[in-house]
Design an enzyme around this catalytic site. Structure first.
Site, PDB file in Angstrom:
ATOM      1  N   CYS A 144       0.790  -1.236   0.000  1.00 27.12           N
ATOM      2  CA  CYS A 144       0.000   0.000   0.000  1.00 27.12           C
ATOM      3  C   CYS A 144       0.823   1.288   0.000  1.00 27.12           C
ATOM      4  CB  CYS A 144      -1.018  -0.018   1.131  1.00 27.12           C
ATOM      5  SG  CYS A 144      -0.515  -0.794   2.651  1.00 27.12           S
ATOM      6  N   ARG A 146       7.196 -11.222   5.155  1.00 26.38           N
ATOM      7  CA  ARG A 146       6.895 -10.949   6.559  1.00 26.38           C
ATOM      8  C   ARG A 146       7.661 -11.939   7.422  1.00 26.38           C
ATOM      9  NH1 ARG A 146       0.355  -9.618   6.159  1.00 26.38           N
ATOM     10  NH2 ARG A 146       0.622  -7.910   4.669  1.00 26.38           N
ATOM     11  N   GLN A 165       0.509 -11.294  -3.066  1.00 25.16           N
ATOM     12  CA  GLN A 165      -0.882 -10.893  -2.843  1.00 25.16           C
ATOM     13  C   GLN A 165      -1.566 -10.551  -4.164  1.00 25.16           C
ATOM     14  OE1 GLN A 165       0.029  -7.552  -0.184  1.00 25.16           O
ATOM     15  NE2 GLN A 165      -1.004  -8.645   1.466  1.00 25.16           N
ATOM     16  N   ASP A 189      -3.222  -7.975  -4.704  1.00 23.24           N
ATOM     17  CA  ASP A 189      -3.451  -6.744  -3.968  1.00 23.24           C
ATOM     18  C   ASP A 189      -4.050  -5.674  -4.869  1.00 23.24           C
ATOM     19  OD1 ASP A 189      -3.424  -5.254  -1.709  1.00 23.24           O
ATOM     20  OD2 ASP A 189      -1.265  -4.951  -1.630  1.00 23.24           O
ATOM     21  N   HIS A 211      -5.666  -1.303  -4.630  1.00 24.83           N
ATOM     22  CA  HIS A 211      -6.050  -0.122  -3.872  1.00 24.83           C
ATOM     23  C   HIS A 211      -6.876   0.790  -4.772  1.00 24.83           C
ATOM     24  CE1 HIS A 211      -2.549  -1.662  -1.657  1.00 24.83           C
ATOM     25  NE2 HIS A 211      -3.252  -1.271  -0.616  1.00 24.83           N
ATOM     26  N   LYS A 228     -12.728  -2.838   8.342  1.00 25.71           N
ATOM     27  CA  LYS A 228     -12.603  -3.656   7.129  1.00 25.71           C
ATOM     28  C   LYS A 228     -13.733  -4.666   7.045  1.00 25.71           C
ATOM     29  CE  LYS A 228      -9.365  -6.854   9.406  1.00 25.71           C
ATOM     30  NZ  LYS A 228      -8.093  -7.586   9.302  1.00 25.71           N
ATOM     31  N   HIS A 241      -8.235  -0.470   0.564  1.00 27.56           N
ATOM     32  CA  HIS A 241      -7.318  -1.599   0.422  1.00 27.56           C
ATOM     33  C   HIS A 241      -8.177  -2.840   0.182  1.00 27.56           C
ATOM     34  CE1 HIS A 241      -4.052   0.622   2.755  1.00 27.56           C
ATOM     35  NE2 HIS A 241      -5.139   1.296   3.073  1.00 27.56           N
TER      36      HIS A 241
END
Length: 672
Positions: free
Chosen positions: A362, A391, A409, A411, A413, A498, A544
């Protein structure tokens, strides 16, 4: 102070009772059936011991086994305490630490004596038997409040160093409570430090509704630098039937274990040289690529622009985003200097600036958004990345490809205006619904995770963000029981509430995969803005979102959901042409060539083996279709098709078989 208090029941009726009356007494006054069934009380919505005195006017509801979620939590908590008591009865000198309930059971961490050493799986039946004796004794479980110094001294005197350490570190002013099992007034009864609540006595548990499952290693407080402990796991339920059903699910889950199937199908492997990172083999990576291609088509069709961002960014960027302070322990940090190559001296100097492998995408997406002036007309801007992240998960927490250190991911946005939030979230819900159903998951639950205690932003900001997500789910038609709609207090991220999407797999397990978060904090912290219709600068709202979560974990879920029997479009090998006699080899090769030309992933099996052996081997490899050919098939231009999981075979012309397989191999989003 009045000696009477007012207790309001769920039906709206109220009772005047003497201060100090227990919920158990009120249940008995209502009727003997309720007195027997009642397990605990809810006082103004908070779960409490049924024997705990009521001290003020309150709303009271009584918890029975019909309130399954609350009842299971109580039972599992009590099973953990009974486990700890049983272990100390059998193995004197063992120290106790913590024993929480889990999603399907409980565990307890112990520090065994040096003489005994770590506990073993073969000791579990003995411990189970001792637990049943404690349950049969129907020992009262009594809550006691202790002064801090006295409790610490008691733990220390009894050699319970872990409990003494924990008691000493609890916040000053916090009430320290213990639960003692044994006859009333027995100061020698077994006790553990616990907030509770608990059942009224051990006899409320069903001695046939639990099972100890395994022993593993653990560390005090989860830190590898601390003492190593023995963790005993168990599963606990309300009755014997529930336990039996769970054990059947466990047996089925073991058959579907993605690590086992991954080895059998030669999909991937993991090894110590790269803790928490997946080595994808060709067949496994074919699944990955097919899933990735499917997701690219999905996000392209939904108006996303795909980007690629750096793996490493300066620590200052992570400080500005807020992750350095909140998330640093899970980040891999890298010194920004050339390491010392001499034999002596430190590899890295004390003067090194720090960078970090990105744990999420992000902040980098905000930096892309900030390149060039954005107008209100440019919004919404939907940005997506198949972003590789790292991570620093503890070694003990890693689990196959389900929980890894390096992952990718799906992912995305969405940068949008305030007036666009609800519609964008609603559209995302529709996209996610389509993806999940096309991937074979008909059932999933939608949950709204609300503000946590530790958070950025104002209360007004959180009120608005939570309300917008609620409205979007309502507009999507998902705020109902069919979608398992639920709100989760305190479960939101530190920067935003979320929505969570929990899949249900083929054997009833749930997996939290998709999410969308409404964030007004990060655009502020990273100074993202656009020019509004009024000519002034405004902050975009940042949504997100992810559908799969991570490719690694989602593929693991797919493996277990389908038990390796992927739908044809995802299967790494979609068809194998196997010969009965060597005279059919040339025909088999030509059939494979035609299948491949039609876009079907096909192999041949020309080995000098009996056909039953080939059928069995390719069935174990989970190949959807086996095309058997011999002299007759070669002469007729046909194949005998065996479908995975079905008995018998069908004879059809090769051209018809190719057409059928081509239709089966077409991804669901590309079918007419």
């Amino acid at each position: 102070m009045s000696e009477m208090i007012r207790v309001t029941l769920p039906d709206g009726s109220a009772r005047e009772v003497v201060r100090g009356t227990t919920a158990a007494q009120i249940a008995a006054d209502i009727g003997p059936g309720l007195a027997k069934a009642a397990l605990a009380a809810k006082i103004d919505g908070e779960l409490r011991d049924i024997m705990r005195p009521l001290e003020e006017d309150t709303n009271l509801s009584l918890v029975t086994s019909r309130d399954e979620a609350d009842a299971l939590e109580l039972f599992r908590h009590d099973y953990a305490h009974v486990l700890a008591e049983a272990v100390q009865n059998l193995f004197p000198g063992t120290q106790i630490t913590f024993g929480p309930s889990t999603g399907d059971g409980f565990y307890y961490d112990f520090a065994p004596t040096a003489e005994h050493g770590p506990f073993r799986d073969d000791e579990l039946p003995l411990i189970e038997e001792e637990m049943r004796k404690i349950i049969a004794a129907d020992l009262p479980l009594t809550r006691e409040v202790w002064e801090r110094d006295k409790l610490i001294a008691k733990w220390a005197a009894e050699g319970e160093s872990f409990k003494a350490e924990w008691a000493a570190e609890l916040p000053q002013g916090e009430e320290l409570t213990v639960y003692r099992s044994g006859p009333p007034g027995d100061e020698n009864g077994w006790m553990d430090m616990c907030r509770g609540p608990h059942l009224a006595s051990t006899g409320k548990l069903d001695p046939a509704a639990f099972k100890l499952t395994r022993v593993s290693g653990a560390y005090w407080r989860g830190d590898q630098k601390n003492a190593q402990l023995s963790r005993i796991y168990g599963t606990g339920w309300l009755n014997k039937k529930q336990l039996a059903e769970h054990l059947v699910r466990l047996e089925e889950a073991a058959k579907r274990d993605h690590r086992k199937i991954g080895r059998e199908m030669d999909l991937f492997h993991l090894q110590e040289e790269a803790h928490g990172s997946v080595f994808w083999h060709p067949k496994g990576y074919r699944i990955y690529r097919e899933l990735e291609a499917y997701m690219r088509r999905a996000i392209d069709g939904a108006g996303y622009q795909e980007v690629k961002t750096p793996q490493v960014m300066d620590a200052k960027q992570w400080e500005q985003s807020g992750h350095w302070g909140k998330y640093r322990e899970n980040m891999f940090v890298i010194p920004d200097e050339v390491p010392n190559i001499e034999d002596e001296g430190p590899i890295v100097s004390d003067d090194a600036e720090w960078m970090a492998l990105k744990p999420m995408n992000c902040p980098a997406h905000v930096l892309i958004f900030r390149q060039g002036m954005k107008s209100y007309r440019d919004l919404p801007l939907r940005m997506a990345e198949m972003g590789c992240c790292h991570r620093n998960e503890p070694h003990g927490a890693l689990h196959g490809i389900m929980r890894v250190r390096q992952f990718t991911q799906d992912d995305g946005h969405i940068f949008c205006r305030e007036d666009q939030i609800v519609e964008e979230v609603r559209d995302f819900c529709a996209l996610l619904d389509r993806v999940y159903k096309q991937l074979g998951f008909e059932k999933y639950a939608v949950k709204l995770a609300l503000r946590p205690d530790m958070r950025f932003g104002t209360e007004e900001m959180w009120d608005k963000a939570e309300a917008e997500l609620r409205e979007a789910v309502e507009r999507a038609g998902m705020a109902n029981e069919d979608y398992g709609w639920e709100e989760l207090p305190g479960e939101g991220a530190f920067y935003a509430p979320k929505l969570e999407f929990h899949l249900t797999d083929a054997i009833g397990r749930t997996w939290q995969c998709g999410t969308i978060q409404s964030d007004r904090v990060m655009p502020e912290r990273l100074d993202a803005s656009y020019i509004g219709e009024d000519g002034e600068r405004h902050r975009p709202v940042m949504l997100h979102r992810a559908i799969l979560g991570t490719y690694e974990r989602f593929i693991g879920i797919l493996i277990e959901h389908f038990a390796g029997r992927f739908p044809t479009w995802l299967a790494p090998v979609q068809a194998v042409v196997a010969t009965i006699v060597s005279d059919a080899d040339d025909y088999a090769k030509d059939a494979v060539a035609q299948l491949t030309a039609a876009g079907i992933r096909a192999d041949s099996d020309l080995r000098n083996e009996k056909i039953n052996y080939k059928v069995r081997e390719h069935s174990l490899a989970k190949v959807p279709y086996l095309l058997v050919v011999g002299n007759r098939e070669a002469d007729e231009g046909s194949v005998a098709i065996r479908t995975l999981g079905q008995d018998g075979q069908r004879i059809m012309p090769l051209a018809d078989a190719i057409a059928m397989l081509k239709a089966e191999a077409t991804p669901p989003d590309l079918r007419d």
